[in-house]
Design a protein around this motif. Structure first.
Motif, short mmCIF file in Angstrom:
data_model
loop_
_atom_site.label_atom_id
_atom_site.label_comp_id
_atom_site.label_asym_id
_atom_site.label_seq_id
_atom_site.Cartn_x
_atom_site.Cartn_y
_atom_site.Cartn_z
N PRO A 73 0.87 -1.19 0.00
CA PRO A 73 0.00 0.00 0.00
C PRO A 73 0.90 1.24 0.00
O PRO A 73 1.75 1.37 0.87
N GLN A 115 0.47 4.08 0.84
CA GLN A 115 0.36 4.98 1.99
C GLN A 115 1.56 4.84 2.92
O GLN A 115 1.90 5.77 3.64
N MET A 116 2.17 3.66 2.86
CA MET A 116 3.36 3.42 3.69
C MET A 116 4.46 4.42 3.38
O MET A 116 5.32 4.68 4.20
N LEU A 117 4.49 4.94 2.14
CA LEU A 117 5.60 5.77 1.73
C LEU A 117 5.33 7.26 1.89
O LEU A 117 6.25 8.06 1.89
N ILE A 147 4.43 9.67 4.09
CA ILE A 147 5.02 10.61 5.04
C ILE A 147 6.55 10.68 4.89
O ILE A 147 7.11 11.75 4.73
N PRO A 148 7.23 9.53 4.90
CA PRO A 148 8.68 9.60 4.79
C PRO A 148 9.18 10.19 3.45
O PRO A 148 10.13 10.96 3.45
N ARG A 201 -0.15 22.17 6.44
CA ARG A 201 0.79 21.70 7.46
C ARG A 201 2.07 21.16 6.83
O ARG A 201 3.14 21.34 7.38
N THR A 258 8.06 4.23 8.31
CA THR A 258 6.65 4.22 8.70
C THR A 258 6.40 3.21 9.81
O THR A 258 5.66 3.48 10.76
N LEU A 259 7.04 2.06 9.71
CA LEU A 259 6.91 1.07 10.78
C LEU A 259 7.36 1.68 12.10
O LEU A 259 6.71 1.54 13.14
N MET A 304 -6.42 6.43 6.96
CA MET A 304 -5.04 6.76 7.28
C MET A 304 -4.71 8.18 6.82
O MET A 304 -4.11 8.97 7.55
N MET A 329 0.35 11.74 12.74
CA MET A 329 1.22 10.95 11.86
C MET A 329 1.51 9.57 12.45
O MET A 329 1.58 8.58 11.73
N SER A 378 0.45 6.23 10.66
CA SER A 378 1.44 5.21 10.33
C SER A 378 1.02 3.84 10.85
O SER A 378 1.26 2.82 10.20
N ALA A 430 -1.43 2.49 8.40
CA ALA A 430 -0.72 2.01 7.22
C ALA A 430 -0.02 0.69 7.51
O ALA A 430 0.03 -0.20 6.66
N THR A 431 0.50 0.57 8.72
CA THR A 431 1.20 -0.66 9.08
C THR A 431 0.25 -1.86 9.12
O THR A 431 0.57 -2.94 8.60
#
Lengths: 274, 405, 289
Positions: free
Chosen positions: A115, A117-119, A121-122, B69, C30-31, C247, C257, C261, C264-265
């Motif tokens: 997915p 979405q995992m990526l 934010i980072p 933000r 993310t984890l 999410m 966040m 996360s 997402a996890t």
């Protein structure tokens, strides 16, 4: 037999008609006046009076000309970059026996299915921290990297079908590794590259989320973002929105019609979509 | 003609030799009318400051809210952003993401704006926000429909229900609303709560000091339920944006809409004059008259690239001329205290506010952003399933305790 | 001959580097974030152990989202795939215009979700949208396609299936190339006999296509986002929310966040099972490697 044939034709035609109905509705809507839309509500009927001016409004107000160019500027290097880099990795993973080969392949395949979405934010934070946020290069590099999983998997499958005797023969002739990659393997996978390129072109052209996250300036926004901007401004003018949607869809549509064979081949060879 | 071109060329070369600076403004003014007026303001600014090159990036309203933000957090933040005064600004100020701008006001904040605005623009003892315009909320309605049915403006709740009933009998949708993006429902909550429990109570609630399961809150929903049960709200409101819903008012299918003055931005010319508003009806005569008056304006991210130019721009925005231009072209009230109400409609709005006993911003501007999302979702859920109200309020109370711990 | 061990790594260096930076490392990050209370703004964050996950499983809206994902899964794998097969069987016969018909069926796949969302927004509009106007002709009552909490998820699945069915059809059309045309035609005209032949001969031949179509549909259904985002943003009051959308709201609207996360996890872990299944099936024949 004859009756069955007729039944078959009716059934097939009905399904196809149903499938393209949304297209027809959009097409007609884009040429109608809002008055006609609201009073008749016959979405499926052609306009009584044609208003190409909706396209002018959409084009001018949403700045579609620039968004068009921007999308090309993002899409073409992304596709070329992804094809080139993945051909390297696919070559390594299909021709050489080494310890981590399977593991690396699994990483690529796994990455294309996660997915995304995992990526989110980072990747955003990383782009900001190295100063490629809100620049073409930031989006392009991301697209290249993100598509590597699928492209590698795809090209590797294809390269696997090349008989290894060709490889061995070239080795005996004393060709270097890079020469084999460039002179022998690449020409052989050209059709696959074409199919993959068409597919990637459509996907990257249609990207919305990543541009939304990685770009803020109007000057470099791609057309999908432009379309959503248009939507924000013309919320209740469905005709203008429809015109905008058609403008945004027309390039991938044409690419598809021109290269349909490659597109379909790409999808079935890749057996996965992004 | 040639001469003019030559002069222009010379100027532009001179300017480029002097070195222009860039100023990036991210704006949520995406509706055509405010977008145009703001672009004109920027042009005026550029004419006054040829050494500053302004880029305006416009975003759809709802996208802007989520993206802000990320910009504030980025090292290449824009120089100026549009935003809302009150808690929503303070949230960012409290995280150190905004640049204090006290120094741009020669003679102090009060030399430009009413003292009453200060708290909404400040965090701690510093100013972070330049107000540009403000507006009132009211029940907007179609004069022609009211005339046709011989309806008068409802002053109290009983009359209001009566008006709704007559409209419904005549085949109109009494009240239109689009709750897809939730906040429109908060308008109803604000007004009902202010009319039933008063301003002090309402502000305590937005500060997280009152339980959502409180008796007072339950009473608010009892009144709201009268409208819902009678079917006075438009059907399927959860799939409309506020503009979609406004369209039913413009086409004459619906008669009333509780909305801010900016509804005029999207009204077609043909119905603009037929559109008027009245004060939200009184429910409890012992409670004062309070109103929602949101303030819109600008702020500078702490990580902005060109703070100097940003401050020059905000100084320009605070000026009487710029405030007047914006307000008069959009029929809003300028924040600058020296600018009079631009037209009769705005004068009426201003008088309504001046005659009120107190004002607040708006539910989602006065309370914690996370609480606002939860609360507004609850309000909309109530409008669809009024029978779930106890469950909804219990859930909101759980959220309140988590958020305001 | 293939003994120089560094050679494959030299070819892999650049692609792997980029992949690590933009895909692998972010996953790990993310984890990590899912165990923190980071708000996306503050420079400092604190490690809060399993708190996010504990909260998540008490969160009624997360449960709704998860449940909706299951509906998507059934809609995609259980309905879109068989329908794709049916249409593929129908169009994979010799008849005039078959090429044009197929091309028209492919079209939805060329569109971006933004465009698809827009098209469907005026089809599903409750008061004067195309679908309700059409129903109106037959005197049927309007349906709140996107506003009725009991219906909205199915409306979204319908919009997404428009594209998904086309995709399944493409896969099956490719698979049907291995099947003699006469067999396909016989399956249609031969009544009960044809049905038997379809089940016992054609379907087994299509097994590879089915595996891919089903797993990819499952994975796509678990990461569904765009259509939901464009059409409803998960509303009304989260009734059409899916995990990906929830999410996004938590992380980018509500500034949580860490919590985002964690969602997402969880999404990742659920998907992982199917990814492994996919890889085992697709890479199984690679024993030679």
């Amino acid at each position: 037999m004859k009756v069955k044939k007729i039944v078959f034709y009716i059934l097939a035609t009905a399904i196809v008609a149903l499938w393209i109905a949304p297209f027809m509705i959009s097409f007609f809507t884009s040429f109608k006046s809002m008055d006609e839309l609201m009073t008749t509500r016959k979405w499926w009927a052609p306009p009584k009076e044609w208003f190409p001016s909706n396209f002018v409004t959409a084009w001018k107000d949403a700045n579609m000309g620039r968004y068009f160019m921007n999308t090309f500027v993002i899409t073409i290097p992304s596709v070329l970059g992804a094809l080139f880099l993945s051909s390297l990795s696919a070559y390594a993973l299909s021709w050489y026996k080494f310890k981590l080969s399977k593991f690396i392949l699994m990483i690529f395949v796994g990455g294309m299915l996660i997915p995304f979405q995992m990526l989110l934010i980072p990747v955003y934070r990383f782009s900001v921290s190295i100063g490629i946020y809100d620049k073409f290069i930031g989006v392009i590099l991301f697209h290249i990297a993100f598509q590597l999983g699928f492209c590698t998997f795809f090209l590797r499958n294809f390269m696997k079908t090349i008989p290894s005797s060709i490889f061995d023969a070239a080795m005996i002739d004393g060709a270097g590794h890079f020469t084999i990659y460039r002179r022998i393997v690449m020409p052989l996978v050209l059709p696959a590259l074409a199919a993959l390129g068409i597919l990637e072109f459509t996907w990257i052209w249609n990207d919305y989320l990543w541009s939304l996250i990685l770009i803020q300036s109007d000057e470099i926004k791609p057309i999908t973002l432009g379309l959503v901007n248009l939507q924000g401004q013309w919320v209740t003018s469905w005709n203008t929105m429809a015109a905008g949607a058609i403008i945004a869809a027309v390039v991938p549509l044409f690419v598809f019609l021109l290269f349909q064979r490659y597109f379909i081949e790409g999808l079935t060879l890749g057996s996965v979509k992004g | 003609m040639k001469k003019v071109l030559f002069v222009l060329l010379a100027i532009s070369i001179a300017v480029s030799l002097l070195g222009t600076q860039k100023l990036v403004i991210n704006s949520y003014m995406s509706d055509p009318a405010p977008k145009k007026v703001f672009a004109e303001l920027v042009e005026q600014f550029e004419a006054d400051h040829p050494d500053i090159e302004v880029t305006v990036n416009t975003f759809a309203h709802e996208d802007f809210k989520t993206l802000l933000r990320t910009w504030l957090n980025s090292s290449s933040a824009p120089d100026v952003v549009t935003w809302f005064a009150g808690e929503r600004m303070r949230y960012f100020a409290s995280k150190g993401l905004l640049e204090p701008i006290d120094d741009i006001f020669k003679g102090g904040f009060e030399a430009y704006f009413p003292g009453a605005f200060k708290s909404a623009c400040a965090y701690g003892d510093r100013i972070y926000f330049v107000p540009q315009s403000w507006y009132w909320w009211g029940v907007y309605y179609r004069k022609s429909i009211f005339e046709k049915l011989g309806l008068t403006i409802p002053i109290n709740w009983y009359q209001f229900l009566n008006t709704c009933e007559k409209l419904k009998e005549a085949g109109y949708i009494p009240i239109t609303i689009g709750t897809k993006y939730l906040w429109t429902a908060a308008g109803w909550f604000d007004y009902l709560n202010m009319r039933v429990n008063g301003l002090e109570y309402h502000l305590k609630l937005t500060n997280g000091e009152i339980e959502y399961t409180d008796k007072g809150i339950k009473k608010v929903f009892e009144y709201w339920q009268q409208l819902v049960d009678a079917g006075y709200f438009i059907n399927n409101h959860t799939s409309y944006s506020w503009q979609d819903a406004a369209n039913y008012l413009f086409t004459g299918d619906a008669a009333m809409y509780l909305m801010g003055q900016f509804i005029k931005d999207v009204a077609p010319e043909s119905v603009k004059d037929d559109l008027d508003f009245f004060r939200f009806p009184v429910i409890n005569g012992e409670i004062g008259l309070y109103e929602d008056t949101p303030i819109d304006g600008f702020m500078i991210p702490a990580k902005a690239q060109n703070k100097k130019a940003a401050k020059i721009f905000l100084e320009f925005i605070a000026s009487k001329e710029a405030q007047e231009y914006f307000a008069s072209n959009l029929g809003r009230l300028a924040a600058n205290k020296d600018v009079p109400a631009p037209d009769a409609h705005a004068q009426k709005g201003l008088e309504m506010i001046l005659a009120s006993n107190g004002v607040m911003q708006f539910y989602d501007r006065d309370t914690n952003p996370e609480m606002a999302t939860a609360g507004m979702n609850g309000f909309v859920e109530f409008m669809v399933y009024p029978e779930r109200i106890d469950l909804i309020l219990n859930n909101l109370e759980i959220e309140r305790q988590r958020i305001f711990k | 001959m293939k003994s120089q061990k560094w050679v494959p790594y030299a070819f892999l260096a650049l692609p792997l580097l980029m992949y690590s930076i933009w895909v692998i490392f972010p996953i790990i990050q993310t984890l990590y974030l899912s165990f923190t209370d980071w708000d996306g703004v503050s420079p400092e964050l604190s490690f809060i152990g399993w708190d996010n996950f504990k909260l998540l499983f008490q969160d009624p809206y997360f449960k709704i989202s998860l449940w909706n994902n299951i509906k998507w899964l059934i809609g995609f794998a259980g309905i879109s795939v068989p329908l794709g097969l049916l249409i593929a069987m129908l169009l994979d016969q010799k008849f005039k215009g078959s090429k044009v018909y197929k091309t028209l069926m492919y079209l939805p796949m060329t569109l971006s979700f933004v465009v698809i969302g827009q098209i469907w927004s005026w089809i599903l509009e409750p008061r004067c949208g195309a679908l309700n106007s059409f129903l109106g002709i037959f005197g049927l009552k309007s349906v709140g396609w996107l506003s009725d909490p009991n219906i909205v998820t199915y409306s979204l699945i319908m919009a997404a299936s428009w594209r998904q069915i086309s995709y399944a059809m493409v896969l099956y059309l490719a698979g049907l190339k291995q099947v003699p045309k006469e067999l396909v035609e016989a399956a249609w005209v031969d009544g009960a006999n044809g049905w038997k032949r379809f089940i016992h001969i054609i379907l087994p031949m299509l097994r590879p296509a089915t595996v891919v179509a089903v797993t990819v549909s499952v994975i796509d259904s678990l990461r569904a986002f765009d259509i939901v985002y464009v059409l409803t943003r998960g509303g009304p009051f989260y009734s059409s929310s899916v995990m990906a959308n929830y999410m996004y709201i938590m992380a980018f609207n509500n500034y949580r966040m860490g919590y985002g996360s964690a969602i997402a996890t969880v999404q990742f872990l659920i998907t992982l099972g199917f990814i492994v299944f996919y890889m085992r099936n697709v890479l199984k024949k690679e024993e030679a490697l």
